[in-house]
Motif scaffolding. Structure first.
Motif, PDB file in Angstrom:
ATOM      1  N   UNK A 231       0.821  -1.218   0.000  1.00  0.00           N
ATOM      2  CA  UNK A 231       0.000   0.000   0.000  1.00  0.00           C
ATOM      3  C   UNK A 231       0.853   1.265   0.000  1.00  0.00           C
ATOM      4  N   UNK A 232       2.013   1.201   0.642  1.00  0.00           N
ATOM      5  CA  UNK A 232       2.908   2.360   0.708  1.00  0.00           C
ATOM      6  C   UNK A 232       3.813   2.474  -0.519  1.00  0.00           C
ATOM      7  N   UNK A 233       3.703   1.513  -1.443  1.00  0.00           N
ATOM      8  CA  UNK A 233       4.521   1.566  -2.646  1.00  0.00           C
ATOM      9  C   UNK A 233       5.938   1.079  -2.457  1.00  0.00           C
ATOM     10  N   UNK A 234       6.158   0.295  -1.403  1.00  0.00           N
ATOM     11  CA  UNK A 234       7.489  -0.252  -1.156  1.00  0.00           C
ATOM     12  C   UNK A 234       7.869  -1.237  -2.266  1.00  0.00           C
ATOM     13  N   UNK A 235       9.154  -1.410  -2.503  1.00  0.00           N
ATOM     14  CA  UNK A 235       9.630  -2.320  -3.540  1.00  0.00           C
ATOM     15  C   UNK A 235       8.987  -3.699  -3.391  1.00  0.00           C
ATOM     16  N   UNK A 236       8.477  -4.236  -4.503  1.00  0.00           N
ATOM     17  CA  UNK A 236       7.810  -5.532  -4.457  1.00  0.00           C
ATOM     18  C   UNK A 236       8.764  -6.651  -4.054  1.00  0.00           C
ATOM     19  N   UNK A 237      10.015  -6.547  -4.453  1.00  0.00           N
ATOM     20  CA  UNK A 237      10.980  -7.579  -4.064  1.00  0.00           C
ATOM     21  C   UNK A 237      11.226  -7.550  -2.557  1.00  0.00           C
ATOM     22  N   UNK A 238      11.226  -6.358  -1.968  1.00  0.00           N
ATOM     23  CA  UNK A 238      11.396  -6.255  -0.516  1.00  0.00           C
ATOM     24  C   UNK A 238      10.180  -6.828   0.209  1.00  0.00           C
ATOM     25  N   UNK A 239       9.005  -6.540  -0.321  1.00  0.00           N
ATOM     26  CA  UNK A 239       7.791  -7.069   0.296  1.00  0.00           C
ATOM     27  C   UNK A 239       7.771  -8.593   0.192  1.00  0.00           C
ATOM     28  N   UNK A 240       8.150  -9.114  -0.966  1.00  0.00           N
ATOM     29  CA  UNK A 240       8.182 -10.568  -1.145  1.00  0.00           C
ATOM     30  C   UNK A 240       9.142 -11.219  -0.161  1.00  0.00           C
ATOM     31  N   UNK A 241      10.237 -10.532   0.142  1.00  0.00           N
ATOM     32  CA  UNK A 241      11.212 -11.078   1.091  1.00  0.00           C
ATOM     33  C   UNK A 241      10.603 -11.241   2.478  1.00  0.00           C
ATOM     34  N   UNK A 242       9.647 -10.374   2.833  1.00  0.00           N
ATOM     35  CA  UNK A 242       8.977 -10.501   4.127  1.00  0.00           C
ATOM     36  C   UNK A 242       8.194 -11.810   4.223  1.00  0.00           C
ATOM     37  N   UNK A 243       7.683 -12.262   3.081  1.00  0.00           N
ATOM     38  CA  UNK A 243       6.816 -13.441   3.061  1.00  0.00           C
ATOM     39  C   UNK A 243       7.557 -14.718   2.704  1.00  0.00           C
ATOM     40  N   UNK A 244       8.788 -14.591   2.264  1.00  0.00           N
ATOM     41  CA  UNK A 244       9.483 -15.726   1.649  1.00  0.00           C
ATOM     42  C   UNK A 244       9.660 -16.905   2.589  1.00  0.00           C
ATOM     43  N   UNK A 245       9.828 -16.619   3.873  1.00  0.00           N
ATOM     44  CA  UNK A 245      10.085 -17.701   4.823  1.00  0.00           C
ATOM     45  C   UNK A 245       8.837 -18.133   5.591  1.00  0.00           C
ATOM     46  N   UNK A 246       7.690 -17.614   5.191  1.00  0.00           N
ATOM     47  CA  UNK A 246       6.459 -17.937   5.905  1.00  0.00           C
ATOM     48  C   UNK A 246       5.758 -19.096   5.218  1.00  0.00           C
ATOM     49  N   UNK A 247       5.302 -20.042   6.023  1.00  0.00           N
ATOM     50  CA  UNK A 247       4.833 -21.304   5.452  1.00  0.00           C
ATOM     51  C   UNK A 247       3.325 -21.414   5.311  1.00  0.00           C
ATOM     52  N   UNK A 248       2.563 -20.466   5.856  1.00  0.00           N
ATOM     53  CA  UNK A 248       1.116 -20.651   5.846  1.00  0.00           C
ATOM     54  C   UNK A 248       0.565 -20.583   4.432  1.00  0.00           C
TER      55      UNK A 248
END
Length: 341
Positions: A231-248
């Protein structure tokens, strides 16, 4: 504190858990059970926290089995509902959860049992089921007007069924004034604030939720931070990195759509293949269907009309500056037909 009183240890554990001090809560519940191996409340509380915080399923089931020996029928029904909730939300064993809920619901209305069942219906059942649970939620609130789970569920019905997100958010925020450290209310408030586009409010609530959850890197917190980042327009690759290790399952869907948005179609397709083998709730199945169509470049989404889908993430992604115009157009084709509006 009376060191040999199991009830005090159980109450202390519940207090510590409510305030996000999970290790202290576990120690307190362990102590309560050491002092009284038939302390059914402590067994159930311990089962919930050890499954949530440590992922120790086998130990949690052992503890639930202890709690189910309680001769009090209402307590056993509530314990069955707790066990059913874990079957649904952690193990994705939906048929097991339905069976456990059917047994737990057999009798007069118990607010905690009914609210737990309604939460499962919202997540895992098709949209036509939602209209059947709103009267149940209303009945819970007549019986227990301060029931925080029912308040949160009522807010979601107000948004999803009636499109009234502003009043839904106000309902939850008013309850949050009374219960400022309740995880369910905080999470729902963040969710609705993001959906409404009130990013400042969502961002101000997140530290409070982190404190209650007890971990900044929890899947729930990371998912909300990822959404806020989009929503804040942060880099998509950075946002993806937040989720990369989450297993749900939910976060895998979110990661897949971010890979697609970056043009990483092969990686997205691989992840979609993995998700396809997992048990999914209703919304997860709709999201997976959309992902497959996006990868395939499908242009017609008319058959999705009337499908209930939380559009928050897709709307934010469609407005993201990194998204190509062709992919932005594809997302708008989806957003034009799904609900809530």
């Amino acid at each position: 504190m009376r060191p040999h009183d199991p009830e005090l240890w159980n109450n202390f554990g519940a207090y510590e858990q409510q305030h996000g001090r999970i290790d202290q809560a576990i120690t307190a519940f362990e102590t309560a059970l050491e002092l009284d191996p038939e302390n059914y409340d402590a067994a159930r509380n311990f089962a919930n926290v050890i499954w949530a915080a440590r992922g120790d399923r086998s130990r949690a089931i052992e503890l639930f089995d202890i709690a189910l020996k309680n001769p009090d029928l209402a307590h056993r029904r509530e314990t069955l509902a707790h066990r059913a909730g874990w079957a649904a939300f952690r193990d994705r064993e939906i048929e097991t959860a339905r069976s456990l809920y059917a047994e737990a619901l057999n009798g007069e209305l118990l607010p905690n049992v009914a609210a737990s069942w309604a939460r499962m219906v919202i997540v895992f059942e098709p949209p036509e089921s939602l209209a059947t649970i709103e009267p149940v939620i209303d009945e819970i609130l007549l019986t227990a007007p301060r029931h925080v789970t029912a308040i949160s569920l009522k807010a979601m019905c107000m948004w999803w069924l009636h499109g009234n997100i502003e009043d839904a958010k106000l309902l939850v925020l008013n309850a949050l004034d009374e219960f400022p450290e309740d995880q369910t209310l905080l999470s729902t408030s963040v969710h609705l604030s993001l959906a409404e586009g009130n990013l400042d409010l969502a961002e101000s609530l997140l530290p409070r939720l982190e404190k209650v959850v007890g971990r900044e890197d929890s899947e729930e917190i990371s998912s909300y931070r990822a959404m806020l980042g989009i929503c804040r327009g942060r880099s998509l690759s950075e946002v993806a990195a937040l989720l990369n290790d989450l297993a749900s399952h939910d976060n895998l869907n979110n990661l897949a759509i971010l890979l697609w948005a970056q043009g990483r179609d092969a990686e997205c397709a691989d992840l979609v293949g993995r998700i396809s083998t997992e048990p999914l709730g209703y919304q997860g199945r709709v999201e997976l269907d959309i992902l497959k169509r996006l990868i395939g470049g499908v242009k017609d989404y008319a058959d999705l009309a009337g499908q209930l889908l939380d559009p928050t993430g897709l709307r934010a992604l469609a407005a993201h500056p990194e998204l190509s115009e062709s992919r932005r157009h594809q997302l708008h084709l989806v957003l034009d037909v799904v609900s809530p509006a």
